[in-house]
Design a protein around this motif. Structure first.
Motif, mmCIF file in Angstrom:
data_model
loop_
_atom_site.group_PDB
_atom_site.id
_atom_site.type_symbol
_atom_site.label_atom_id
_atom_site.label_comp_id
_atom_site.label_asym_id
_atom_site.label_seq_id
_atom_site.Cartn_x
_atom_site.Cartn_y
_atom_site.Cartn_z
ATOM 1 N N UNK A 104 35.581 45.096 49.660
ATOM 2 C CA UNK A 104 36.549 46.116 49.289
ATOM 3 C C UNK A 104 37.663 45.401 48.559
ATOM 4 N N UNK A 105 38.293 46.062 47.611
ATOM 5 C CA UNK A 105 39.322 45.397 46.824
ATOM 6 C C UNK A 105 40.584 46.238 46.763
ATOM 7 N N UNK A 106 41.733 45.566 46.902
ATOM 8 C CA UNK A 106 43.023 46.258 46.732
ATOM 9 C C UNK A 106 43.138 46.854 45.341
ATOM 10 N N UNK A 107 42.461 46.245 44.349
ATOM 11 C CA UNK A 107 42.513 46.773 42.978
ATOM 12 C C UNK A 107 42.115 48.249 42.941
ATOM 13 N N UNK A 108 41.134 48.607 43.767
ATOM 14 C CA UNK A 108 40.647 49.993 43.783
ATOM 15 C C UNK A 108 41.749 50.922 44.289
ATOM 16 N N UNK A 109 42.257 50.634 45.475
ATOM 17 C CA UNK A 109 43.302 51.460 46.090
ATOM 18 C C UNK A 109 44.544 51.523 45.195
ATOM 19 N N UNK A 110 44.949 50.362 44.667
ATOM 20 C CA UNK A 110 46.160 50.314 43.834
ATOM 21 C C UNK A 110 45.982 51.104 42.540
ATOM 22 N N UNK A 111 44.814 51.018 41.904
ATOM 23 C CA UNK A 111 44.611 51.775 40.661
ATOM 24 C C UNK A 111 44.731 53.270 40.941
ATOM 25 N N UNK A 112 44.207 53.706 42.087
ATOM 26 C CA UNK A 112 44.310 55.128 42.452
ATOM 27 C C UNK A 112 45.748 55.488 42.802
ATOM 28 N N UNK A 113 46.390 54.655 43.596
ATOM 29 C CA UNK A 113 47.760 54.930 44.028
ATOM 30 C C UNK A 113 48.706 55.038 42.823
ATOM 31 N N UNK A 114 48.553 54.111 41.862
ATOM 32 C CA UNK A 114 49.438 54.118 40.685
ATOM 33 C C UNK A 114 48.876 54.961 39.541
ATOM 34 N N UNK A 115 47.771 55.654 39.811
ATOM 35 C CA UNK A 115 47.154 56.595 38.867
ATOM 36 C C UNK A 115 46.802 55.955 37.525
ATOM 37 N N UNK A 116 46.070 54.847 37.626
ATOM 38 C CA UNK A 116 45.550 54.165 36.438
ATOM 39 C C UNK A 116 44.029 54.239 36.460
ATOM 40 N N UNK A 117 43.422 54.227 35.284
ATOM 41 C CA UNK A 117 41.961 54.302 35.212
ATOM 42 C C UNK A 117 41.363 52.974 35.664
ATOM 43 N N UNK A 118 40.410 53.062 36.578
ATOM 44 C CA UNK A 118 39.705 51.895 37.087
ATOM 45 C C UNK A 118 38.418 51.706 36.291
ATOM 46 N N UNK A 119 38.269 50.517 35.712
ATOM 47 C CA UNK A 119 37.054 50.153 34.965
ATOM 48 C C UNK A 119 36.305 49.170 35.868
ATOM 49 N N UNK A 120 35.152 49.594 36.367
ATOM 50 C CA UNK A 120 34.500 48.823 37.430
ATOM 51 C C UNK A 120 33.018 48.578 37.128
ATOM 52 N N UNK A 121 32.493 47.493 37.674
ATOM 53 C CA UNK A 121 31.072 47.165 37.523
ATOM 54 C C UNK A 121 30.215 48.312 38.047
ATOM 55 N N UNK A 122 29.189 48.675 37.293
ATOM 56 C CA UNK A 122 28.284 49.737 37.713
ATOM 57 C C UNK A 122 27.272 49.147 38.696
ATOM 58 N N UNK A 123 27.655 49.134 39.966
ATOM 59 C CA UNK A 123 26.808 48.574 41.028
ATOM 60 C C UNK A 123 26.769 49.569 42.183
ATOM 61 N N UNK A 124 25.844 49.341 43.094
ATOM 62 C CA UNK A 124 25.717 50.262 44.236
ATOM 63 C C UNK A 124 27.000 50.303 45.067
ATOM 64 N N UNK A 125 27.591 49.123 45.334
ATOM 65 C CA UNK A 125 28.803 49.076 46.166
ATOM 66 C C UNK A 125 29.956 49.852 45.536
ATOM 67 N N UNK A 126 30.102 49.731 44.194
ATOM 68 C CA UNK A 126 31.242 50.397 43.538
ATOM 69 C C UNK A 126 31.051 51.909 43.481
#
Length: 194
Positions: A104-126
């Motif tokens: 799990x990554x803080x980047x995910x939560x923070x991007x949502x909290x600060x309302x920024x678009x998250x560009x993430x690896x297309x993997x099962x976990x993500x």
């Protein structure tokens, strides 16, 4: 806490790699991503929070940046304190998380909290974690990443929808108070059962 954020034109989209020199984060793709934007005459800048004082990694990264001729499109900001996060996120448009695997990554939560678009690896976990709250990219394909960002830039309603979806998922997570209450109740239940 003041953050020494570079002055980048208001007409430039800014992406953030909030990480150190961990190869898992795929930061070595940054020069190629920036080169693809440059070839398409799109103003895009990437900020990475890795430390310049880690000489070997910094030098290796900057050599690749020079090779792709994108020095003017990248900023190695150095580590950011928690108190500076809000200012950092205020200045950026996209959050990149191009890891192969994350628990799990803080980047995910923070991007949502600060309302920024998250560009993430297309993997099962993500996909399991982010559902409709991110754009999914081939983590090793700079052109795929650039095309997906450019498509999103042309579609404001889709961009707004991704941000709204992230916000909805974020609301399903317990707050700090909820977490503490859960922990205390758990401890009490163990104590009372003994």
């Amino acid at each position: 806490d003041t953050l020494d954020f570079p002055s980048i034109g208001s007409d430039v989209k800014i992406g953030l790699f909030l990480c150190g020199w961990q190869k898992n984060k795929n930061y070595m793709l940054i020069p190629e991503i920036l080169s693809e934007f440059k070839n398409k005459k799109i103003k895009f800048h990437i900020v990475i929070t890795a430390s310049k004082s880690e000489k070997a990694s910094y030098t290796e990264f900057m050599e690749k940046v020079k090779k792709f001729d994108v020095e003017d499109r990248v900023t190695v900001l150095g580590p950011v304190k928690k108190a500076q996060l809000s200012k950092l996120y205020k200045n950026i448009d996209y959050v990149f998380l191009l890891s192969k695997l994350e628990s799990f990554s803080n980047n995910i939560i923070e991007s949502w909290f600060f309302q920024k678009v998250l560009v993430i690896s297309d993997r099962e976990w993500s996909n399991t974690i982010c559902k409709e709250g991110a754009i999914y990219v081939d983590r090793n394909n700079a052109l795929d990443i650039v095309k997906k960002i450019l498509n999103l830039e042309k579609n404001n309603s889709r961009k707004a929808s991704i941000i709204a979806n992230g916000d909805l998922i974020l609301k399903t997570y317990p707050s700090m108070k909820d977490k503490i209450d859960l922990e205390l109740n758990y401890i009490k239940s163990i104590h009372e059962s003994n």
